[in-house]
Design an enzyme around this catalytic site. Structure first.
Site, PDB file in Angstrom:
ATOM      1  N   ASP A  15      13.036 -26.659 -61.963  1.00  0.00           N
ATOM      2  CA  ASP A  15      12.287 -26.451 -60.732  1.00  0.00           C
ATOM      3  C   ASP A  15      11.562 -25.109 -60.763  1.00  0.00           C
ATOM      4  O   ASP A  15      12.169 -24.071 -60.996  1.00  0.00           O
ATOM      5  CB  ASP A  15      13.227 -26.509 -59.530  1.00  0.00           C
ATOM      6  CG  ASP A  15      12.506 -26.659 -58.208  1.00  0.00           C
ATOM      7  OD1 ASP A  15      11.385 -26.140 -58.072  1.00  0.00           O
ATOM      8  OD2 ASP A  15      13.076 -27.295 -57.315  1.00  0.00           O
ATOM      9  N   HIS A  17       9.679 -23.799 -58.173  1.00  0.00           N
ATOM     10  CA  HIS A  17       9.407 -23.267 -56.839  1.00  0.00           C
ATOM     11  C   HIS A  17      10.079 -21.906 -56.654  1.00  0.00           C
ATOM     12  O   HIS A  17      11.286 -21.788 -56.822  1.00  0.00           O
ATOM     13  CB  HIS A  17       9.895 -24.238 -55.766  1.00  0.00           C
ATOM     14  CG  HIS A  17       9.161 -25.529 -55.757  1.00  0.00           C
ATOM     15  ND1 HIS A  17       9.590 -26.611 -56.481  1.00  0.00           N
ATOM     16  CD2 HIS A  17       8.017 -25.896 -55.148  1.00  0.00           C
ATOM     17  CE1 HIS A  17       8.737 -27.614 -56.289  1.00  0.00           C
ATOM     18  NE2 HIS A  17       7.768 -27.207 -55.488  1.00  0.00           N
TER      19      HIS A  17
END
Length: 156
Positions: A15, A17
């Protein structure tokens, strides 16, 4: 709090983010915590190493791309093997597909997480929950099922 409590924070697995954890880092610092932000795309081993080296009171794992279960498989086994006894929180968009948040929460509790959040809870609530959980760490096993009464989620 009588002493500064240490938190390791990051986005797990693939991920990428990072905005949400950066904002959460600021909220935690304002709340009196010492924070080590590992950033995005952090492997499990980095969380374990940092938590061990910092004698962390808590580990906060973020995942927004829906594959947290795969990224967190075996995470608590690694923590136990390193003798890391920090409380663990996870938050974000943890699963893809059609499932209720309560079933997602239950799954992550069963994986060993002390608190589980979705995508809409405010940072102040996370800070408050973390403070309460860390301050009550010896009893945290008793709190696992009653952690949150309504589905809540971390903002990205």
């Amino acid at each position: 709090m009588t002493s500064t409590q240490t938190v390791v924070l990051g986005t797990i697995g693939s991920d990428a983010h990072a905005v949400g954890i950066t904002l959460l880092e600021h909220a935690l610092r304002e709340g009196g915590f010492e924070v080590y932000n590992l950033g995005a795309q952090t492997p499990q081993s980095a969380f374990v190493t940092e938590a061990d080296e910092r004698d962390a009171d808590a580990i906060l794992v973020s995942s927004l791309y829906g594959h947290a279960r795969q990224d967190c498989e075996g995470f608590h086994d690694r923590l136990a093997a390193a003798d890391v006894d920090a409380v663990t929180f996870i938050g974000g968009n943890l699963a893809v597909g059609q499932t209720t948040f309560e079933s997602v929460r239950q799954e992550f509790h069963e994986m060993g997480f002390d608190r589980v959040f979705g995508t809409e809870v405010g940072f102040d609530e996370v800070v408050k929950s973390l403070r309460e959980t860390v301050n009550n760490a010896p009893e945290r096993a008793d709190e696992q099922t009653g952690a949150q009464t309504e589905p809540t989620r971390l903002r990205s």
